[in-house]
Structures are given as structure tokens and as C-alpha cells.
Design a protein around this motif. Structure first.
Motif, PDB file in Angstrom:
ATOM      1  N   VAL A 100       0.842  -1.200   0.000  1.00 26.77           N
ATOM      2  CA  VAL A 100       0.000   0.000   0.000  1.00 26.77           C
ATOM      3  C   VAL A 100       0.876   1.247   0.000  1.00 26.77           C
ATOM      4  CG1 VAL A 100      -1.611   1.359   1.393  1.00 26.77           C
ATOM      5  CG2 VAL A 100      -2.005  -1.089   1.049  1.00 26.77           C
ATOM      6  N   GLU A 101       1.893   1.261   0.839  1.00 21.08           N
ATOM      7  CA  GLU A 101       2.770   2.431   0.918  1.00 21.08           C
ATOM      8  C   GLU A 101       3.598   2.605  -0.348  1.00 21.08           C
ATOM      9  OE1 GLU A 101       4.846   2.070   4.649  1.00 21.08           O
ATOM     10  OE2 GLU A 101       3.018   2.550   5.783  1.00 21.08           O
ATOM     11  N   ARG A 102       4.000   1.498  -0.972  1.00 21.59           N
ATOM     12  CA  ARG A 102       4.739   1.585  -2.237  1.00 21.59           C
ATOM     13  C   ARG A 102       3.856   2.189  -3.321  1.00 21.59           C
ATOM     14  NH1 ARG A 102       5.247  -0.571  -7.028  1.00 21.59           N
ATOM     15  NH2 ARG A 102       3.585  -2.089  -6.737  1.00 21.59           N
ATOM     16  N   LEU A 103       2.614   1.709  -3.406  1.00 18.33           N
ATOM     17  CA  LEU A 103       1.698   2.252  -4.409  1.00 18.33           C
ATOM     18  C   LEU A 103       1.356   3.709  -4.143  1.00 18.33           C
ATOM     19  CD1 LEU A 103      -0.705  -0.760  -4.896  1.00 18.33           C
ATOM     20  CD2 LEU A 103       0.886   0.184  -6.569  1.00 18.33           C
ATOM     21  N   ALA A 104       1.178   4.065  -2.887  1.00 15.53           N
ATOM     22  CA  ALA A 104       0.890   5.464  -2.549  1.00 15.53           C
ATOM     23  C   ALA A 104       2.053   6.361  -2.952  1.00 15.53           C
ATOM     24  CB  ALA A 104       0.600   5.593  -1.056  1.00 15.53           C
ATOM     25  N   THR A 105       3.265   5.897  -2.774  1.00 12.60           N
ATOM     26  CA  THR A 105       4.443   6.661  -3.189  1.00 12.60           C
ATOM     27  C   THR A 105       4.460   6.840  -4.703  1.00 12.60           C
ATOM     28  OG1 THR A 105       5.695   5.842  -1.291  1.00 12.60           O
ATOM     29  CG2 THR A 105       6.972   6.723  -3.137  1.00 12.60           C
ATOM     30  N   GLU A 106       4.124   5.778  -5.435  1.00 14.73           N
ATOM     31  CA  GLU A 106       4.068   5.856  -6.899  1.00 14.73           C
ATOM     32  C   GLU A 106       2.963   6.814  -7.361  1.00 14.73           C
ATOM     33  OE1 GLU A 106       6.155   4.470  -9.112  1.00 14.73           O
ATOM     34  OE2 GLU A 106       7.334   3.679  -7.461  1.00 14.73           O
ATOM     35  N   LEU A 107       1.808   6.748  -6.702  1.00 15.86           N
ATOM     36  CA  LEU A 107       0.712   7.660  -7.057  1.00 15.86           C
ATOM     37  C   LEU A 107       1.102   9.111  -6.803  1.00 15.86           C
ATOM     38  CD1 LEU A 107      -2.229   5.581  -5.604  1.00 15.86           C
ATOM     39  CD2 LEU A 107      -1.888   6.131  -8.023  1.00 15.86           C
ATOM     40  N   ALA A 108       1.767   9.372  -5.688  1.00 14.97           N
ATOM     41  CA  ALA A 108       2.218  10.731  -5.393  1.00 14.97           C
ATOM     42  C   ALA A 108       3.240  11.203  -6.425  1.00 14.97           C
ATOM     43  CB  ALA A 108       2.797  10.802  -3.984  1.00 14.97           C
ATOM     44  N   ALA A 109       4.083  10.286  -6.902  1.00 14.86           N
ATOM     45  CA  ALA A 109       5.071  10.649  -7.919  1.00 14.86           C
ATOM     46  C   ALA A 109       4.398  11.054  -9.234  1.00 14.86           C
ATOM     47  CB  ALA A 109       6.045   9.496  -8.153  1.00 14.86           C
ATOM     48  N   VAL A 137      -5.918   7.568 -12.460  1.00 11.36           N
ATOM     49  CA  VAL A 137      -5.434   6.204 -12.253  1.00 11.36           C
ATOM     50  C   VAL A 137      -6.513   5.366 -11.578  1.00 11.36           C
ATOM     51  CG1 VAL A 137      -3.727   4.829 -11.006  1.00 11.36           C
ATOM     52  CG2 VAL A 137      -3.043   6.946 -12.105  1.00 11.36           C
ATOM     53  N   GLY A 138      -6.639   4.123 -11.983  1.00 15.57           N
ATOM     54  CA  GLY A 138      -7.557   3.198 -11.332  1.00 15.57           C
ATOM     55  C   GLY A 138      -8.992   3.363 -11.770  1.00 15.57           C
ATOM     56  N   ARG A 139      -9.900   2.817 -10.954  1.00 15.02           N
ATOM     57  CA  ARG A 139     -11.332   2.892 -11.249  1.00 15.02           C
ATOM     58  C   ARG A 139     -11.929   4.109 -10.584  1.00 15.02           C
ATOM     59  NH1 ARG A 139     -10.400  -2.496  -9.754  1.00 15.02           N
ATOM     60  NH2 ARG A 139     -11.081  -2.017  -7.663  1.00 15.02           N
ATOM     61  N   GLY A 180     -10.813  12.222 -11.260  1.00 19.12           N
ATOM     62  CA  GLY A 180     -11.104  12.874  -9.996  1.00 19.12           C
ATOM     63  C   GLY A 180     -11.978  12.034  -9.091  1.00 19.12           C
ATOM     64  N   GLY A 181     -12.178  12.537  -7.890  1.00 19.72           N
ATOM     65  CA  GLY A 181     -12.988  11.828  -6.908  1.00 19.72           C
ATOM     66  C   GLY A 181     -12.260  10.641  -6.316  1.00 19.72           C
ATOM     67  N   LEU A 182     -12.977   9.869  -5.534  1.00 24.21           N
ATOM     68  CA  LEU A 182     -12.421   8.680  -4.894  1.00 24.21           C
ATOM     69  C   LEU A 182     -12.132   7.628  -5.949  1.00 24.21           C
ATOM     70  CD1 LEU A 182     -11.739   7.633  -2.052  1.00 24.21           C
ATOM     71  CD2 LEU A 182     -13.996   6.555  -2.031  1.00 24.21           C
ATOM     72  N   ARG A 183     -10.912   7.102  -5.952  1.00 25.62           N
ATOM     73  CA  ARG A 183     -10.451   6.141  -6.947  1.00 25.62           C
ATOM     74  C   ARG A 183     -10.149   4.820  -6.259  1.00 25.62           C
ATOM     75  NH1 ARG A 183     -11.418   8.414 -11.473  1.00 25.62           N
ATOM     76  NH2 ARG A 183      -9.952   7.060 -12.492  1.00 25.62           N
ATOM     77  N   GLU A 184     -10.124   3.731  -7.013  1.00 26.68           N
ATOM     78  CA  GLU A 184      -9.754   2.420  -6.496  1.00 26.68           C
ATOM     79  C   GLU A 184      -8.683   1.810  -7.374  1.00 26.68           C
ATOM     80  OE1 GLU A 184     -13.302   0.071  -6.356  1.00 26.68           O
ATOM     81  OE2 GLU A 184     -13.975   1.005  -4.493  1.00 26.68           O
ATOM     82  N   PHE A 185      -7.803   1.040  -6.719  1.00 26.04           N
ATOM     83  CA  PHE A 185      -6.702   0.413  -7.430  1.00 26.04           C
ATOM     84  C   PHE A 185      -6.456  -0.951  -6.805  1.00 26.04           C
ATOM     85  CE2 PHE A 185      -2.264  -0.155  -8.733  1.00 26.04           C
ATOM     86  CZ  PHE A 185      -2.326   0.253 -10.047  1.00 26.04           C
ATOM     87  N   ASP A 186      -6.429  -2.017  -7.628  1.00 27.79           N
ATOM     88  CA  ASP A 186      -6.175  -3.360  -7.119  1.00 27.79           C
ATOM     89  C   ASP A 186      -4.757  -3.494  -6.577  1.00 27.79           C
ATOM     90  OD1 ASP A 186      -8.704  -4.211  -7.816  1.00 27.79           O
ATOM     91  OD2 ASP A 186      -8.074  -5.029  -9.748  1.00 27.79           O
ATOM     92  N   ILE A 187      -4.629  -4.330  -5.547  1.00 29.80           N
ATOM     93  CA  ILE A 187      -3.300  -4.608  -4.988  1.00 29.80           C
ATOM     94  C   ILE A 187      -3.063  -6.108  -4.960  1.00 29.80           C
ATOM     95  CG2 ILE A 187      -3.168  -2.505  -3.597  1.00 29.80           C
ATOM     96  CD1 ILE A 187      -3.920  -4.179  -1.146  1.00 29.80           C
ATOM     97  N   GLY A 232      -6.980  -7.694  -3.127  1.00 27.44           N
ATOM     98  CA  GLY A 232      -7.474  -6.569  -2.350  1.00 27.44           C
ATOM     99  C   GLY A 232      -7.433  -5.317  -3.194  1.00 27.44           C
ATOM    100  N   PHE A 233      -7.796  -4.202  -2.588  1.00 29.13           N
ATOM    101  CA  PHE A 233      -7.702  -2.934  -3.301  1.00 29.13           C
ATOM    102  C   PHE A 233      -7.574  -1.792  -2.306  1.00 29.13           C
ATOM    103  CE2 PHE A 233     -12.232  -3.599  -2.719  1.00 29.13           C
ATOM    104  CZ  PHE A 233     -12.711  -2.350  -2.343  1.00 29.13           C
ATOM    105  N   ILE A 234      -7.072  -0.674  -2.814  1.00 31.27           N
ATOM    106  CA  ILE A 234      -7.022   0.542  -2.013  1.00 31.27           C
ATOM    107  C   ILE A 234      -7.977   1.558  -2.628  1.00 31.27           C
ATOM    108  CG2 ILE A 234      -4.655   0.191  -1.211  1.00 31.27           C
ATOM    109  CD1 ILE A 234      -3.766   2.348  -3.204  1.00 31.27           C
ATOM    110  N   SER A 235      -8.556   2.365  -1.777  1.00 33.67           N
ATOM    111  CA  SER A 235      -9.330   3.521  -2.213  1.00 33.67           C
ATOM    112  C   SER A 235      -8.508   4.748  -1.854  1.00 33.67           C
ATOM    113  CB  SER A 235     -10.681   3.578  -1.505  1.00 33.67           C
ATOM    114  OG  SER A 235     -11.443   2.443  -1.803  1.00 33.67           O
ATOM    115  N   PHE A 236      -8.341   5.629  -2.812  1.00 35.13           N
ATOM    116  CA  PHE A 236      -7.510   6.805  -2.571  1.00 35.13           C
ATOM    117  C   PHE A 236      -8.151   8.028  -3.196  1.00 35.13           C
ATOM    118  CE2 PHE A 236      -6.095   4.939  -6.513  1.00 35.13           C
ATOM    119  CZ  PHE A 236      -5.839   6.012  -7.346  1.00 35.13           C
ATOM    120  N   LEU A 237      -7.797   9.172  -2.661  1.00 32.42           N
ATOM    121  CA  LEU A 237      -8.334  10.446  -3.133  1.00 32.42           C
ATOM    122  C   LEU A 237      -7.180  11.383  -3.462  1.00 32.42           C
ATOM    123  CD1 LEU A 237     -10.894  12.154  -3.561  1.00 32.42           C
ATOM    124  CD2 LEU A 237     -10.624  12.937  -1.198  1.00 32.42           C
TER     125      LEU A 237
END
Length: 86
Positions: free
Chosen positions: A27-36, A44-46, A52-59, A64-69
Motif C-alpha cells: 500500500v505504501e509503495r503504491l501510494a508513493t508511486e501515485l504521489a510521484a 489512475v484506477g477505477r 477525480g474523486g475517490l479512486r480504487e486500485f487493485d493490490i 485486495g484494493f485501495i481507495s484513494f483520493l
């Protein structure tokens, strides 16, 4: 490279409680990539049909998946939920 950062929302303790360490690391690796990606993270993602808005990305291969904004005004990607089927 982007000046964007990422953070947990509401908190790391709340979102990662009970998750295996490997899942938290992913999760932290993907969050770092998203911030980059910076402002490009809004697409990115669904959902695929809008930005824009709340997005989802499979992990971890769909286990599993993460929801990110992504919030351009804050230059931050907020991890809002982690769902783990493991």
C-alpha cells in the motif's frame, strides 16, 4: 518528479490495523508511486470513464484494493481505505 506527497486518511493505525506487514508495504509503495504521478494520479484506477474523486486500485494481484483520493489543491494523495481479502 512531483512535489506531491501521500498520507493516510483518517490515520495509519485505523486503516492498517490487522493487515499483514507485506500488504502495508505494498500500500505504501503504491501510494508513493501515485504521489510521484502528481496531478496525473486523478486518472489512475477505477472508475475508468472519468477523472477525480475517490479512486480504487487493485493490490497484490486482485487480492485486495485501495481507495484513494488525489487532491490537487493539497498536492497530496490520501489513502482512504484498504480492503484485503487475504
Amino acid at each position: 518528479m512531483s512535489d506531491w506527497t501521500w498520507d493516510y486518511n483518517p490515520s495509519e493505525e485505523y486503516l492498517t490495523k490487522g493487515l499483514p506487514p507485506g500488504v502495508v508495504a505494498e500500500v505504501e509503495r503504491l501510494a508513493t508511486e501515485l504521489a510521484a504521478l502528481g496531478k496525473d494520479s486523478v486518472g489512475v484506477g477505477r472508475p475508468f470513464d472519468r477523472e477525480g474523486g475517490l479512486r480504487e486500485f487493485d493490490i497484490l494481484g486482485g487480492r485486495g484494493f485501495i481507495s484513494f483520493l488525489p487532491v490537487p489543491r493539497h498536492e497530496c494523495v490520501y489513502v482512504c481505505n484498504v480492503t484485503w481479502y487475504g
